[in-house]
Motif scaffolding. Structure first.
Motif, short mmCIF file in Angstrom:
data_model
loop_
_atom_site.label_atom_id
_atom_site.label_comp_id
_atom_site.label_asym_id
_atom_site.label_seq_id
_atom_site.Cartn_x
_atom_site.Cartn_y
_atom_site.Cartn_z
N GLN B 282 -9.63 0.99 29.83
CA GLN B 282 -10.77 0.16 30.24
C GLN B 282 -11.73 0.00 29.09
OE1 GLN B 282 -11.86 2.16 34.05
NE2 GLN B 282 -12.14 0.03 34.70
N CYS B 291 -11.98 -7.03 36.54
CA CYS B 291 -10.88 -6.24 36.02
C CYS B 291 -10.01 -5.78 37.17
CB CYS B 291 -11.43 -5.03 35.25
SG CYS B 291 -10.11 -3.91 34.75
N THR B 293 -6.59 -3.51 38.38
CA THR B 293 -5.53 -2.58 38.01
C THR B 293 -4.23 -3.26 38.41
OG1 THR B 293 -7.02 -0.98 38.99
CG2 THR B 293 -4.94 -0.14 38.11
N TYR B 339 -4.73 -2.67 32.66
CA TYR B 339 -5.95 -3.32 33.15
C TYR B 339 -5.88 -4.79 32.78
CZ TYR B 339 -7.52 1.44 33.73
OH TYR B 339 -7.59 2.72 34.12
N TYR B 341 -8.03 -8.06 32.55
CA TYR B 341 -9.37 -8.64 32.57
C TYR B 341 -9.27 -10.15 32.70
CZ TYR B 341 -11.45 -4.20 31.36
OH TYR B 341 -11.87 -2.91 31.39
#
Lengths: 228, 352
Positions: B282, B291, B293, B339, B341
């Protein structure tokens, strides 16, 4: 004034025209539907048969009908066996002849209405689960109603104007086969011009009123559809 | 017990060759480019095109085979055509009454309320707008108590009000009546369908979950998908101070800039594959708001320099386009948790 003979001729003519129109409005829709939809190779043959009265001189049609009404012919003999009386020079014979003679005037407007009817609505009707009969009464008939009115009116008016065929097969029996057009011809032949005038003008006014009424109804309907 | 199993093999010489077996529950999308044969397929299924040879079987009933051909009117299919096709000689109510079957789950009054045409019932059909007509046509098809409802691009030419009303309605309706929904709109498909028939070049190319089919590199759909997939966002609340909407995608929080609160429960957004940034750790100090997962599900080389990653958020998927160099540096592998974004989204708000 109109004589009793004239009145009886008028009554007979109206009776003949009404029964002819009624019969035609029963037999023509299925026939017109078939002609509008069928892809069978002999359709043009049937179509031509229906249209024949339009092109043949009425006397030719009357001549063949007279032959087929004779007790020597299969049809004539069959009819006598069935009803006990002959067809020639009878009201029943006149009715059969009128139905054949006016058939194209009723079938053709219906056929063209059915051809022009948007197939999409028939598809919708089948997806709504309608049987062919229900589709006819609930969709086809109301959507083509003006054509039914015109077809009926043409059939009726054409039967009233019938002369040649009646002369060949009906003869001139007062109260049985003496229709308006024949009576009128008689008056002229016997130089009763006043009677002929009276009868002619009555027929003219009647026909004109009937047509105005029908076309008026159609115009109103058209206007209602446009305004809505 | 109806199992809503639809099985068919339908051929029309040289043009179409359709075959599939599919369990119809909820909305099944029929998707494909225009001219691919979507409408031809449904016309054959309904029995409106008798030139197709083959067999059709629904709920263990034979609709068509070598010896039988059940006529359309006996198949109990509700059909909504692309054009409303209301009967012009009847008013709206007349159209509905004529179609009404006693076994229908809905009454005319309920549908009038749900589809907002209560005040149109006495109107002649020519006095109605396209959207009004189509709402009544949909009600008419439902009133026949169909065992299957087929809709052929019903929303393709409708106003925003009608679309906003109809889409959630169709989604709810599918819980009661299985629906085959023809569309070439990816938005409608992702919103409605839990299953789809993919039609390409006169054939059924694939059957399955749209979320999966759109990312399958072997299918013709890939050209639609490369630029990005659609996500359904469940709306939760709207923060007035920041003019932000808070929602969830597969249970994960998402924030969307919105000038005013939204009324609908589900909002559709499109995330372009080039707007997704992948990180193995992160990075908190950035301007990025969203964001997720996610798990790497698939790695596909689409050109010498670029890689397309399919990321699983739970149920829905996201595509990310990264360079081959980044892939190498991050040492990404299938099954790995990363992650994702989101740099930007476009909101396809009009749909619901």
């Amino acid at each position: 004034m109109l004589s009793e003979l004239d009145l009886s001729a008028i009554y007979l003519t109206l009776k003949l025209a009404s029964l002819t129109t009624l019969t035609l409005l029963i037999i023509s829709p299925p026939l017109a539907w078939w002609l509008a939809r069928s892809k069978l190779f002999f359709r043009p043959f049937i179509e031509s048969l229906v249209a024949l009265p339009l092109v043949l001189p009425p006397t030719v049609l009357g001549f063949y009908l007279l032959l087929s009404f004779s007790p020597d012919s299969y049809f004539g003999a069959f009819w006598i066996q069935l009803t006990g009386s002959g067809l020639a020079f009878s009201f029943a014979g006149l009715l059969i002849a009128s139905v054949i003679y006016s058939l194209p005037f009723v079938v053709q407007p219906l056929q063209s209405a059915f051809v022009n009817l948007d197939k999409n609505y028939l598809e919708v009707a089948s997806t709504l689960g309608f049987s062919p009969i229900k589709t006819f009464y609930k969709v086809v008939f109301p959507m083509t109603l003006p054509s039914f009115i015109i077809a009926g009116a043409l059939g009726f008016a054409h039967t009233i104007g019938e002369f040649g065929v009646v002369l060949m097969i009906g003869g001139n029996i007062p109260g049985e086969t003496q229709v308006l057009s024949i009576t009128l011809f008689d008056h002229v032949e016997t130089l009763q011009y006043e009677q002929a005038h009276l009868l002619s003008i009555s027929l003219l006014i009647f026909s004109m009123s009937l047509l105005i009424l029908i076309y008026g109804v159609l115009q109103k309907r058209q206007k209602r559809l446009n305004d809505a | 017990m109806p199992n809503n199993m639809l099985k068919f093999t339908l051929c029309k010489a040289g043009l179409f060759n359709f075959a599939a077996e599919i369990n119809l529950a909820g909305v099944c999308g029929v998707f494909g480019d225009s001219g691919a044969g979507k409408t031809s397929l449904v016309r054959a299924l309904i029995g409106l095109d008798e030139q197709f040879i083959g067999s059709v079987n629904f709920n263990n009933n034979v609709w068509q085979d070598d010896k039988h051909f059940v006529k359309t009117e006996h198949r109990q299919i509700g059909m909504v055509f692309q054009e409303p096709r209301l009967f012009p000689h009847l008013d709206a109510l007349g159209n509905l009454t004529l179609a009404h079957n006693k076994r229908s789950l809905y009454t005319i009054e309920t549908l009038a309320k749900l589809l907002d045409f209560e005040n149109l019932l006495d109107k002649k059909t020519i006095a109605l707008s396209g959207g009004q007509k189509q709402r009544i046509a949909i009600a008419r098809a439902i009133l026949t108590a169909p065992q299957l409802l087929i809709m052929d691009e019903p929303l393709s030419s409708l106003d925003a009000h009608s679309r906003a009303l109809l889409l959630p309605f169709i989604k709810r309706l599918a819980k009661q009546i299985p629906i085959l929904y023809i569309t070439h709109s990816m938005q409608e498909l992702f919103y409605l369908a839990n299953n789809m028939l993919l039609i390409n070049d006169g054939k059924i190319e694939a059957v399955g979950d749209p979320q999966k089919l759109f990312i399958d590199p072997r299918l013709s759909l890939v050209k639609h998908a490369h630029s990005g997939l659609l996500l359904n966002v469940t709306c939760l609340s709207w923060d007035e101070t920041h003019a932000m909407l808070q929602g969830k995608v597969d249970g994960q929080a998402i924030y969307l800039a919105m000038d005013k609160p939204v009324e609908q429960e589900i909002l559709q957004i499109k995330v372009e594959s080039k707007d997704v940034i992948i990180a193995t750790q992160q990075f908190p100090h950035s301007s990025l708001q969203n964001c997720f997962t996610s798990e790497v599900e698939q790695i596909e080389q689409i050109s010498a320099s670029h890689i397309l990653l399919t990321l699983n958020l739970g149920k829905q998927k996201l595509l990310a386009k990264i360079t081959a160099k980044s892939l190498q540096q991050l040492q990404l592998k299938v099954g790995q948790s990363v992650y994702s974004y989101i740099k930007a989204v476009s909101i396809i708000g009009e749909i619901t």
